[in-house]
Write an enzyme that holds these catalytic residues in place. Structure first.
Site, PDB file in Angstrom:
ATOM      1  N   HIS A  84      57.616  77.954  90.219  1.00 51.77           N
ATOM      2  CA  HIS A  84      58.229  78.042  91.709  1.00 51.77           C
ATOM      3  C   HIS A  84      59.269  77.798  91.695  1.00 51.77           C
ATOM      4  O   HIS A  84      59.364  76.234  91.473  1.00 51.77           O
ATOM      5  CB  HIS A  84      57.463  78.558  93.171  1.00 51.77           C
ATOM      6  N   CYS A  98      60.430  70.672  95.789  1.00 51.45           N
ATOM      7  CA  CYS A  98      61.149  71.841  95.398  1.00 51.45           C
ATOM      8  C   CYS A  98      62.103  72.087  95.263  1.00 51.45           C
ATOM      9  O   CYS A  98      61.817  73.811  94.797  1.00 51.45           O
ATOM     10  CB  CYS A  98      59.635  72.328  96.523  1.00 51.45           C
ATOM     11  N   HIS A 104      58.653  74.128  89.102  1.00 48.08           N
ATOM     12  CA  HIS A 104      58.283  73.251  88.849  1.00 48.08           C
ATOM     13  C   HIS A 104      56.420  73.694  89.366  1.00 48.08           C
ATOM     14  O   HIS A 104      56.326  75.253  89.728  1.00 48.08           O
ATOM     15  CB  HIS A 104      57.277  71.847  89.710  1.00 48.08           C
ATOM     16  N   HIS A 149      52.469  75.020  90.276  1.00 41.89           N
ATOM     17  CA  HIS A 149      51.235  74.317  90.583  1.00 41.89           C
ATOM     18  C   HIS A 149      50.147  74.258  90.361  1.00 41.89           C
ATOM     19  O   HIS A 149      49.972  75.738  89.721  1.00 41.89           O
ATOM     20  CB  HIS A 149      51.259  74.563  92.224  1.00 41.89           C
ATOM     21  N   ASP A 166      48.581  84.817  87.502  1.00 38.71           N
ATOM     22  CA  ASP A 166      48.464  83.277  86.569  1.00 38.71           C
ATOM     23  C   ASP A 166      49.559  83.356  85.754  1.00 38.71           C
ATOM     24  O   ASP A 166      50.413  84.356  84.712  1.00 38.71           O
ATOM     25  CB  ASP A 166      46.862  84.004  86.584  1.00 38.71           C
ATOM     26  N   HIS A 167      50.249  81.515  84.916  1.00 35.21           N
ATOM     27  CA  HIS A 167      51.189  81.813  84.542  1.00 35.21           C
ATOM     28  C   HIS A 167      52.065  82.843  84.081  1.00 35.21           C
ATOM     29  O   HIS A 167      53.430  82.559  83.606  1.00 35.21           O
ATOM     30  CB  HIS A 167      50.368  81.717  83.038  1.00 35.21           C
ATOM     31  N   GLU A 225      47.896  74.813  97.647  1.00 37.82           N
ATOM     32  CA  GLU A 225      48.728  74.315  96.551  1.00 37.82           C
ATOM     33  C   GLU A 225      48.470  72.637  95.641  1.00 37.82           C
ATOM     34  O   GLU A 225      48.765  72.532  94.664  1.00 37.82           O
ATOM     35  CB  GLU A 225      49.814  74.621  97.516  1.00 37.82           C
TER      36      GLU A 225
END
Ligand code: NI
Length: 135
Positions: free
Chosen positions: A15, A34, A40, A42, A80-81, A125
């Site tokens: 994100h 961020c 980047h 998480h 996811d991903h 997170e």
């Protein structure tokens, strides 16, 4: 008598926290690292809690297999991903902070949980930073 049943799940996602109506300096001022324009990732950990009475026939509050499959189809498959900003429609106009993500997750799951049961979601997170939402 009510019992809370909880299921853990996991997804990795990228994100970027920024407001398109602010310039880079203002975004970095508020969102720090961020706001990185290159995104980047998480490793998100998720705990879904369902609270209700025990069904005397099955002995269950909720069937864990059903809950597991629901989290997979509604959340893991969607997030996811993925790049949350670019690939998840809910974040097209919503900053993907942990706070906003946990509300989106709750909203996606709520219609699939019996209305007489309470739903709560905890989202990590990082191992130390987490949010919790009960609707
Ligand atoms: Ni971040």
């Amino acid at each position: 008598m009510s019992v809370t049943v909880s299921r853990k799940a996991h997804f990795n996602a990228a994100h970027r926290l920024y407001r398109p109506d602010w310039d880079d300096a203002a975004n970095e001022e508020v969102f720090g690292k961020c706001a990185n324009p290159y995104y980047h990732g998480h490793n998100y950990d998720l705990i879904v809690h369902v609270t209700g009475t025990i069904d005397p026939t099955t002995g269950y509050v909720v069937d864990m297999k059903v809950l597991k499959d629901l989290i997979k189809s509604e959340i893991e498959d969607a997030f996811d991903h993925k790049n949350l900003n670019e690939q998840v429609p809910e974040f097209k106009n919503l900053i993907p902070t942990a706070e906003n993500i946990v509300v989106v997750i709750w909203d996606k799951l709520r219609p699939h949980i019996d209305s007489d049961k309470k739903l709560a979601v905890t989202l990590y997170e990082t191992p130390r930073n987490y949010v919790h939402y009960e609707g």
